[in-house]
Design an enzyme around this catalytic site. Structure first.
Site, mmCIF file in Angstrom:
data_model
loop_
_atom_site.group_PDB
_atom_site.id
_atom_site.type_symbol
_atom_site.label_atom_id
_atom_site.label_comp_id
_atom_site.label_asym_id
_atom_site.label_seq_id
_atom_site.Cartn_x
_atom_site.Cartn_y
_atom_site.Cartn_z
ATOM 1 N N ASP A 27 0.841 -1.203 0.000
ATOM 2 C CA ASP A 27 0.000 0.000 0.000
ATOM 3 C C ASP A 27 0.876 1.254 0.000
ATOM 4 O O ASP A 27 2.009 1.245 0.494
ATOM 5 C CB ASP A 27 -0.896 -0.025 1.253
ATOM 6 C CG ASP A 27 -1.976 1.045 1.197
ATOM 7 O OD1 ASP A 27 -2.314 1.507 0.094
ATOM 8 O OD2 ASP A 27 -2.485 1.424 2.270
ATOM 9 N N ASN A 75 -10.450 -2.659 -6.235
ATOM 10 C CA ASN A 75 -9.633 -1.821 -7.132
ATOM 11 C C ASN A 75 -10.270 -1.640 -8.516
ATOM 12 O O ASN A 75 -9.915 -0.721 -9.248
ATOM 13 C CB ASN A 75 -8.214 -2.396 -7.301
ATOM 14 C CG ASN A 75 -7.343 -2.264 -6.066
ATOM 15 O OD1 ASN A 75 -6.413 -3.040 -5.868
ATOM 16 N ND2 ASN A 75 -7.632 -1.281 -5.214
HETATM 17 C C1 FPP Z 1 -1.957 0.103 -3.352
HETATM 18 O O1 FPP Z 1 -1.467 1.438 -3.369
HETATM 19 C C2 FPP Z 1 -1.369 -0.660 -4.451
HETATM 20 C C3 FPP Z 1 -2.060 -1.203 -5.484
HETATM 21 C C4 FPP Z 1 -3.521 -1.045 -5.616
HETATM 22 C C5 FPP Z 1 -1.408 -1.921 -6.593
HETATM 23 C C6 FPP Z 1 -0.165 -2.686 -6.261
HETATM 24 C C7 FPP Z 1 0.556 -2.973 -7.534
HETATM 25 C C8 FPP Z 1 1.880 -2.962 -7.701
HETATM 26 C C9 FPP Z 1 2.817 -2.787 -6.600
HETATM 27 C C10 FPP Z 1 2.495 -3.123 -9.062
HETATM 28 C C11 FPP Z 1 2.132 -4.307 -9.847
HETATM 29 C C12 FPP Z 1 2.221 -5.591 -9.116
HETATM 30 C C13 FPP Z 1 2.994 -6.663 -9.449
HETATM 31 C C14 FPP Z 1 2.895 -7.914 -8.654
HETATM 32 C C15 FPP Z 1 3.940 -6.661 -10.558
HETATM 33 P P1 FPP Z 1 -2.513 2.637 -3.546
HETATM 34 O O2 FPP Z 1 -2.596 2.959 -4.991
HETATM 35 O O3 FPP Z 1 -3.816 2.294 -2.908
HETATM 36 O O4 FPP Z 1 -1.788 3.775 -2.755
HETATM 37 P P2 FPP Z 1 -2.455 4.985 -1.934
HETATM 38 O O5 FPP Z 1 -3.264 4.343 -0.811
HETATM 39 O O6 FPP Z 1 -1.286 5.765 -1.444
HETATM 40 O O7 FPP Z 1 -3.311 5.745 -2.906
#
Ligand code: FPP
Length: 256
Positions: A27, A75
């Site tokens: 996250d 998501n």
């Molecule tokens: C949460 O951060 C993260 C995600 C929804 C996506 C995670 C994906 C990756 C790390 C990249 C692709 C994955 C792989 C396995 C190659 P957020 O966007 O909710 O962050 P925020 O809470 O700060 O907005």
């Protein structure tokens, strides 16, 4: 909550008993990008670097399994641009990393409503799973279009269908049987759940399997996650007194 390590942070791998299975809620990508006045997708892109480091380090430690919460059912509610960008990152990761997974004896598996993924991602996933299916080292489990409640709902539907066909009596439904109807039925339960970004919640992640997991919250955004953070979380885990609701002798018998 564990604070960011200082530069003197120990990079030596932890000694002592390791968790068999670590599960990570990645996250803070969006906030990482916002702090730099970058588009959110740049945070996800940087997040892939952290994914690579987590996978390599956990494989070197010879864990049984690493689960990464890469895309939740919730998501899908994000703007199409962000979803498309994330799907592209996932596909590219699967295509580019599969040879290294094979070299490192990593077996790729995935859990979630995988039929909801775009066909490009599904194809790359199926190919990577097939190419690594004989690997016997760590299992890398990607949670994709996943949520704990939808996993339990899907498990209940399958059980109810068996009852309707007359193959199962309601009183034969046990915890073990429910576990066997989850998306992946043969992974050890996570011993340690790590969440980055400073948020302290589970967000619908493996809610059945983490009943007795230790939780570790790190105050760094996922793109900043490096092996020193992993080692620190593992050392913290090693200090915990895991009792599983019983007394110490019984715990020794339970975890062997
Ligand atoms: C949460 O951060 C993260 C995600 C929804 C996506 C995670 C994906 C990756 C790390 C990249 C692709 C994955 C792989 C396995 C190659 P957020 O966007 O909710 O962050 P925020 O809470 O700060 O907005």
């Amino acid at each position: 909550m564990l604070n960011s390590p200082r530069s003197s942070q120990n990079l030596t791998p932890p000694t002592g008993p390791l968790p068999r299975h670590i599960a990570i809620i990645m996250d803070g990508n969006g906030r990482w990008a916002r702090r730099r006045s970058l588009p959110r997708l740049m945070g996800h892109r940087e997040g892939v670097t952290a994914v690579r480091e987590a996978v390599t380090t956990c494989a070197e430690l010879k864990l049984d399994a690493l689960t990464l919460y890469a895309f939740s059912t919730e998501n899908w509610g994000r703007p199409p641009r962000e979803i498309n960008g994330l799907m592209r990152l996932l596909r590219n990761y699967l295509v580019r990393e599969v040879d290294e997974m094979v070299e490192n004896d990593i077996r790729l598996v995935a859990m979630g409503r995988l039929d909801q993924l775009p066909s490009t991602v599904r194809k790359a996933l199926e190919r990577a799973m097939a190419m690594t299916e004989n690997c016997r080292g760590m299992r890398l489990n990607l949670a994709l279009s996943y949520s704990g409640r939808s996993e339990l709902t899907d498990a209940m539907r399958r059980l109810a269908a068996e009852v309707r066909r007359g193959h199962l009596q309601p009183e034969e439904i046990t915890e073990e049987l429910i576990t066997r109807h989850l998306y992946i039925d043969d992974l050890p339960e996570p011993d340690l759940v790590i969440r980055t970004s400073g948020e302290e919640r589970i967000s619908n992640f493996m809610i059945w399997q983490i009943a007795y997991a230790e939780l570790c919250f790190l105050d760094i955004p996922w793109p900043d996650f490096r092996k020193e953070h992993l080692f620190r979380a593992i050392r913290d885990f090693q200090q915990r007194d895991r009792r599983f609701g019983v007394i110490p002798q019984q715990v020794r018998e339970r975890v062997g």
